[in-house]
Motif scaffolding. Structure first.
Motif, PDB file in Angstrom:
ATOM      1  N   VAL A 342      10.615  -9.673  29.168  1.00 42.47           N
ATOM      2  CA  VAL A 342      11.465 -10.640  28.482  1.00 42.47           C
ATOM      3  C   VAL A 342      10.893 -10.882  27.088  1.00 42.47           C
ATOM      4  N   GLN A 343      11.775 -10.851  26.098  1.00 42.68           N
ATOM      5  CA  GLN A 343      11.357 -11.116  24.725  1.00 42.68           C
ATOM      6  C   GLN A 343      11.455 -12.613  24.452  1.00 42.68           C
ATOM      7  N   ILE A 344      10.289 -13.257  24.283  1.00 42.37           N
ATOM      8  CA  ILE A 344      10.248 -14.702  24.068  1.00 42.37           C
ATOM      9  C   ILE A 344      10.633 -15.052  22.643  1.00 42.37           C
ATOM     10  N   MET A 345      10.169 -14.267  21.688  1.00 40.81           N
ATOM     11  CA  MET A 345      10.509 -14.512  20.278  1.00 40.81           C
ATOM     12  C   MET A 345      10.571 -13.192  19.540  1.00 40.81           C
ATOM     13  N   SER A 346      11.177 -13.220  18.367  1.00 43.31           N
ATOM     14  CA  SER A 346      11.312 -12.022  17.548  1.00 43.31           C
ATOM     15  C   SER A 346      10.065 -11.818  16.692  1.00 43.31           C
ATOM     16  N   ASP A 347      10.016 -10.680  15.986  1.00 43.07           N
ATOM     17  CA  ASP A 347       8.885 -10.410  15.098  1.00 43.07           C
ATOM     18  C   ASP A 347       8.785 -11.451  13.994  1.00 43.07           C
ATOM     19  N   THR A 348       9.910 -11.788  13.403  1.00 41.61           N
ATOM     20  CA  THR A 348       9.912 -12.789  12.333  1.00 41.61           C
ATOM     21  C   THR A 348       9.467 -14.151  12.852  1.00 41.61           C
ATOM     22  N   ALA A 349       9.940 -14.519  14.036  1.00 39.97           N
ATOM     23  CA  ALA A 349       9.546 -15.803  14.610  1.00 39.97           C
ATOM     24  C   ALA A 349       8.048 -15.825  14.931  1.00 39.97           C
ATOM     25  N   TYR A 350       7.501 -14.709  15.378  1.00 42.25           N
ATOM     26  CA  TYR A 350       6.069 -14.676  15.681  1.00 42.25           C
ATOM     27  C   TYR A 350       5.241 -14.804  14.400  1.00 42.25           C
ATOM     28  N   ASN A 351       5.693 -14.163  13.317  1.00 46.39           N
ATOM     29  CA  ASN A 351       4.974 -14.303  12.046  1.00 46.39           C
ATOM     30  C   ASN A 351       4.962 -15.759  11.582  1.00 46.39           C
ATOM     31  N   SER A 352       6.092 -16.436  11.729  1.00 49.91           N
ATOM     32  CA  SER A 352       6.148 -17.862  11.361  1.00 49.91           C
ATOM     33  C   SER A 352       5.282 -18.699  12.300  1.00 49.91           C
ATOM     34  N   THR A 424      -9.697 -20.910   4.871  1.00 47.65           N
ATOM     35  CA  THR A 424      -8.724 -20.370   5.830  1.00 47.65           C
ATOM     36  C   THR A 424      -7.322 -20.851   5.529  1.00 47.65           C
ATOM     37  N   LEU A 425      -7.166 -22.133   5.213  1.00 49.99           N
ATOM     38  CA  LEU A 425      -5.839 -22.690   4.946  1.00 49.99           C
ATOM     39  C   LEU A 425      -5.193 -22.044   3.731  1.00 49.99           C
ATOM     40  N   HIS A 426      -5.932 -21.894   2.650  1.00 50.18           N
ATOM     41  CA  HIS A 426      -5.325 -21.356   1.430  1.00 50.18           C
ATOM     42  C   HIS A 426      -5.150 -19.838   1.499  1.00 50.18           C
ATOM     43  N   LEU A 431      -1.035 -15.763   2.139  1.00 49.61           N
ATOM     44  CA  LEU A 431      -0.435 -14.755   3.012  1.00 49.61           C
ATOM     45  C   LEU A 431       1.058 -14.992   3.175  1.00 49.61           C
ATOM     46  N   LYS A 432       1.437 -16.247   3.321  1.00 51.07           N
ATOM     47  CA  LYS A 432       2.848 -16.555   3.484  1.00 51.07           C
ATOM     48  C   LYS A 432       3.633 -16.208   2.226  1.00 51.07           C
ATOM     49  N   THR A 433       3.121 -16.568   1.048  1.00 48.35           N
ATOM     50  CA  THR A 433       3.881 -16.386  -0.193  1.00 48.35           C
ATOM     51  C   THR A 433       3.828 -14.952  -0.687  1.00 48.35           C
ATOM     52  N   LEU A 434       2.627 -14.396  -0.836  1.00 46.87           N
ATOM     53  CA  LEU A 434       2.511 -13.029  -1.356  1.00 46.87           C
ATOM     54  C   LEU A 434       2.999 -12.002  -0.342  1.00 46.87           C
ATOM     55  N   GLY A 435       2.855 -12.287   0.946  1.00 46.60           N
ATOM     56  CA  GLY A 435       3.346 -11.376   1.967  1.00 46.60           C
ATOM     57  C   GLY A 435       4.820 -11.544   2.285  1.00 46.60           C
ATOM     58  N   GLU A 436       5.460 -12.518   1.605  1.00 48.39           N
ATOM     59  CA  GLU A 436       6.897 -12.771   1.780  1.00 48.39           C
ATOM     60  C   GLU A 436       7.246 -13.046   3.244  1.00 48.39           C
ATOM     61  N   TYR A 494      -0.396  -7.075   0.235  1.00 50.47           N
ATOM     62  CA  TYR A 494      -0.894  -8.446   0.370  1.00 50.47           C
ATOM     63  C   TYR A 494      -0.959  -8.874   1.832  1.00 50.47           C
ATOM     64  N   ARG A 495      -0.007  -8.426   2.626  1.00 47.21           N
ATOM     65  CA  ARG A 495      -0.038  -8.759   4.052  1.00 47.21           C
ATOM     66  C   ARG A 495      -1.284  -8.204   4.722  1.00 47.21           C
ATOM     67  N   GLY A 496      -1.587  -6.967   4.444  1.00 47.78           N
ATOM     68  CA  GLY A 496      -2.760  -6.351   5.058  1.00 47.78           C
ATOM     69  C   GLY A 496      -4.055  -6.984   4.587  1.00 47.78           C
ATOM     70  N   LEU A 497      -4.191  -7.189   3.269  1.00 45.11           N
ATOM     71  CA  LEU A 497      -5.439  -7.715   2.724  1.00 45.11           C
ATOM     72  C   LEU A 497      -5.679  -9.156   3.148  1.00 45.11           C
ATOM     73  N   LEU A 498      -4.684 -10.033   2.979  1.00 43.06           N
ATOM     74  CA  LEU A 498      -4.876 -11.448   3.290  1.00 43.06           C
ATOM     75  C   LEU A 498      -4.962 -11.695   4.794  1.00 43.06           C
ATOM     76  N   SER A 499      -4.253 -10.907   5.586  1.00 38.83           N
ATOM     77  CA  SER A 499      -4.398 -11.029   7.035  1.00 38.83           C
ATOM     78  C   SER A 499      -5.818 -10.689   7.461  1.00 38.83           C
ATOM     79  N   PHE A 500      -6.356  -9.634   6.883  1.00 41.93           N
ATOM     80  CA  PHE A 500      -7.722  -9.236   7.230  1.00 41.93           C
ATOM     81  C   PHE A 500      -8.735 -10.294   6.783  1.00 41.93           C
ATOM     82  N   LEU A 501      -8.581 -10.847   5.574  1.00 41.40           N
ATOM     83  CA  LEU A 501      -9.534 -11.844   5.090  1.00 41.40           C
ATOM     84  C   LEU A 501      -9.471 -13.123   5.922  1.00 41.40           C
TER      85      LEU A 501
END
Length: 526
Positions: A342-352, A424-426, A431-436, A494-501
Motif C-alpha cells: 500500500v502506498q501511504i504517500m507520494s514521492d512529493t509528499a515524502y519530500n515535504s 541543520t535547520l538552515h 535544501l527546500k529552496t535551492l532543491g525546489e 543542490y538536492r544531492g549536496l545539501l541532502s548529504f551535508l
C-alpha cells in the motif's frame, strides 16, 4: 554602500540615478518590483525587508536579544564561588594575615592559603542576570551569532510567504543569501571553539579533535561509495549533471576549454570538508552526552520531561534514517500489507514530510535547551560534593577557580548546543529552496529535470561614448554570465549536496554523542 541602494535624486544625465538605474534594472528584471522614475529609484520588496531587518537587528540588540533571553531569562541559576573569609570560617580558622603584616612579623614564606577538602561547603545559587553575562567568554560572539540566525530565519519565512504571492522566477531569493551566511557563520563559530581547544596547554583536546577528524575522514570515504539505492542523496547524479553542464558551458563560451577538475577531486574535497565538520562537532557531541545524562538525573521524578529529553537526544538518529531508502521512503511508499503493498504517500509528499520532520526535531531540541544548560551549571555543586569525599587539603584559589570556570564557560556550552541545531535547520531551508522542494502547503514547483537548456553565449557588447550605455553593456555581460552559471548548477545538484551535508551533520552528532555516553558512563567514573 547601503545608502546608495535606497534613493538617488538628480536631473543631470550623469547623476547617480542615471548611472545606477541600468544596473538595478538588469539585476531586478522588468517585472521584479523595481521601478525608476525620473528622480528616484525604489527598491524591491525583498531588499527593503532585508535592510529593515538588518537595521532592526542592530537597533534592538541593546534592548532585546533572543540569545540574551536564553541565558538571562531567570530560568538558569549559576553558583557563586565562596570568598576566602567564608572558606576559613567553615574550616574554623581565621583569615591569614596580609603580606605586609607577615613581613613585619618576620614571616617570609608565601604559601597559598588552603582549607581541608571535607569542609561543609554549600554553594549559593543566583539567577543569571544580563550584567553577569557580559563578562562571559565569547558572549558577544554568541549573542551576535544567535540573533543573526533568528533574524535570518525570519527573513526566510518572509520570502517564502512572498513567493506564494508573486512569480518566484522574477526575483532573486534574498532568503537564500541569509541562510548561506548563517551556515558560513555556523562553521566559523565551530572553528573558533575548536581553535580554543587547540590552544589548551594540556593538549588532550587537540589529540581528540585530530583523532575524530581522521575517523570521520574514513567514514566519509565509505559513505560516498554507497549506492543511491541505500542512501538516497542523489549526489552522484548531481555531480554528473554539473560536470556535463559545465563542459557544455565551456564549449559554448570558448570552444577548446576543458574542465580543470574531475569528479574524483570534487569528492576528495567533499571528504576533506566532512572531516573538518566532524572535528568541529566532536566536542559539541561529547558535551551533549554529558548534559543529557545530568538532565535525566535532574528530571528523575518527571517522566514527561525525561521522554522529551530522550526524544531530543535521538533527533540526529531520526534525521539519518530519513535518508536511508529501504527503511524510510520504500517503507512509506510501498508499505507491506499482507500479500499486497500500500502506498501511504507520494514521492512529493515524502519530500515535504522529511523537511517538516527536520524542522520539528530542531524545535524539539531547542525546547529543552534550559534543561541541558542547567545540568551543566550544576557541575559546580557536584564537584564540591566530590571534593568533600576526598582527603587532604586544597587551596582556596583552586576552589574559587574551579567554580568560576564552570560559569564562565556557559556561553561556549550554549554555542555547542545551538550550533548544530542552527546549522541543520538552515541547511534544510536551503535544501527546500535551492532543491525546489515544497512544504506541501501550496502547489509544488515543476519537477527537476537532469537536462538543462544550453547556456547562453556571452559576447562583449560594442563600446559607445555614452557612460550609461557602457554600464548597461557591462551589466548585460555580468547578468549573462550569472544566468549561464545558473544553468550549470541545477536543483538536482543542490538536492544531492545539501541532502548529504544535512545528513552528515546528523551523523557527526550521533558518533560523538554515543562516544560521549560511553565515556561519561564507564570511563570517567573510573
Amino acid at each position: 554602500s547601503l545608502l546608495l541602494l535606497v534613493f538617488f535624486f538628480g536631473h543631470e544625465p550623469r547623476s547617480p540615478s542615471s548611472l545606477l538605474a541600468p544596473l538595478l534594472k538588469s539585476f531586478a528584471g522588468s517585472d521584479a518590483g523595481f521601478f525608476f522614475p525620473a528622480k528616484m529609484v525604489v527598491m524591491g520588496v525583498q531588499l527593503v525587508v532585508s535592510l529593515l531587518v538588518a537595521s532592526i537587528m542592530q537597533k534592538m540588540a541593546p534592548h532585546f536579544s533572543f540569545a540574551r533571553w536564553i541565558l538571562c531569562s531567570g530560568r538558569l541559576y549559576r553558583y557563586r564561588h565562596p570568598s576566602e573569609e567564608e572558606l576559613f570560617a567553615l574550616a574554623g580558622k581565621q583569615k591569614p594575615k596580609g603580606r605586609r603584616e607577615r613581613r613585619l612579623n618576620g614571616v617570609t614564606e608565601n604559601k597559598p592559603s588552603s582549607v581541608p577538602r571535607d569542609i561543609d561547603l554549600q554553594l549559593e545559587s543566583t539567577p543569571i542576570r544580563t550584567v553577569d553575562a557580559l563578562v562571559l567568554q565569547y558572549f558577544l560572539e554568541y549573542q551576535w551569532y544567535v540573533d543573526f540566525a533568528v533574524y535570518s530565519t525570519f527573513v526566510y519565512l518572509f520570502t517564502e510567504g512572498y513567493y506564494c504571492l508573486v512569480d518566484p522566477r522574477k526575483e532573486a531569493n534574498i532568503g537564500i543569501l541569509w541562510c548561506l551566511l548563517t551556515v558560513f557563520f555556523s562553521i566559523k563559530i565551530f572553528f573558533m571553539v575548536m581553535r580554543h581547544y587547540f590552544k589548551s596547554e594540556e593538549g588532550g583536546e587537540r589529540s581528540v579533535c585530530l583523532s575524530f577528524a581522521f575517523f570521520f575522514l574514513l567514514i566519509a570515504m565509505v559513505v560516498l561509495v554507497v549506492r543511491d539505492d541505500y542512501l538516497e542523496f542523489g549526489l552522484d547524479a548531481g555531480l554528473t549533471n554539473v560536470y556535463n553542464n559545465l563542459e557544455a558551458f565551456l564549449k559554448e563560451q570558448a570552444g577548446d576549454w576543458t574542465i580543470p577538475v574531475t569528479k574524483l577531486s570534487i569528492k576528495l574535497s567533499l571528504v576533506a570538508l566532512c572531516s573538518f565538520i566532524g572535528a568541529c562537532l566532536t566536542f559539541p557531541g561529547l558535551r551533549l552526552a554529558q548534559t543529557h545524562l545530568d538532565a535525566l538525573k535532574l528530571a528523575a521524578d518527571r517522566p514527561v520531561i525525561q521522554l522529551l529529553l530522550h526524544a531530543s537526544f535521538l533527533t540526529p538518529v531520526i534525521i539519518v534514517l530519513l535518508w536511508v531508502k529501504p527503511i524510510s521512503r520504500d517503507l512509506l511508499l510501498h508499505a507491506p500489507m499482507g500479500k499486497e503493498t500500500v502506498q501511504i504517500m507520494s514521492d512529493t509528499a515524502y519530500n515535504s514530510f522529511r523537511l517538516w520532520a527536520i524542522v520539528v526535531l530542531c524545535l524539539l531540541r531547542l525546547a529543552v535547551i534550559h534543561r541541558h544548560l542547567q545540568a551543566y551549571l550544576n557541575l559546580a555543586p557536584r564537584w564540591v560534593e566530590q571534593m568533600k569525599r576526598e582527603a587532604g587539603r586544597i587551596s582556596v584559589l583552586e576552589i574559587q577557580q574551579r567554580i568560576t570556570r564552570i560559569y564562565c564557560y556557559v556561553t561556549v556550552v550554549t554555542l555547542q548546543y545551538l550550533g548544530p541545531i542552527i546549522l541543520t535547520l538552515h541547511c534544510t531551508l536551503l535544501l527546500k529552496t535551492l532543491g525546489e522542494y515544497s512544504w506541501g502547503l501550496y502547489p509544488a514547483p515543476a519537477p527537476v529535470s537532469p537536462a538543462v537548456d544550453t547556456a547562453p553565449i556571452i559576447r562583449a557588447a560594442p563600446s559607445t561614448d555614452t557612460s550609461g550605455e557602457d554600464i548597461q553593456a557591462t551589466v548585460e555581460q555580468i547578468t549573462g554570465a550569472l544566468g549561464a552559471l545558473g544553468t550549470v548548477f541545477t536543483p538536482l545538484f543542490y538536492r544531492g549536496l545539501l541532502s548529504f551535508l544535512t545528513w552528515w551533520v546528523a551523523v557527526c552528532q550521533i558518533v560523538s554523542s554515543l562516544f560521549g555516553l560511553y565515556f561519561h558512563q564507564y570511563l570517567a567514573p573510573s
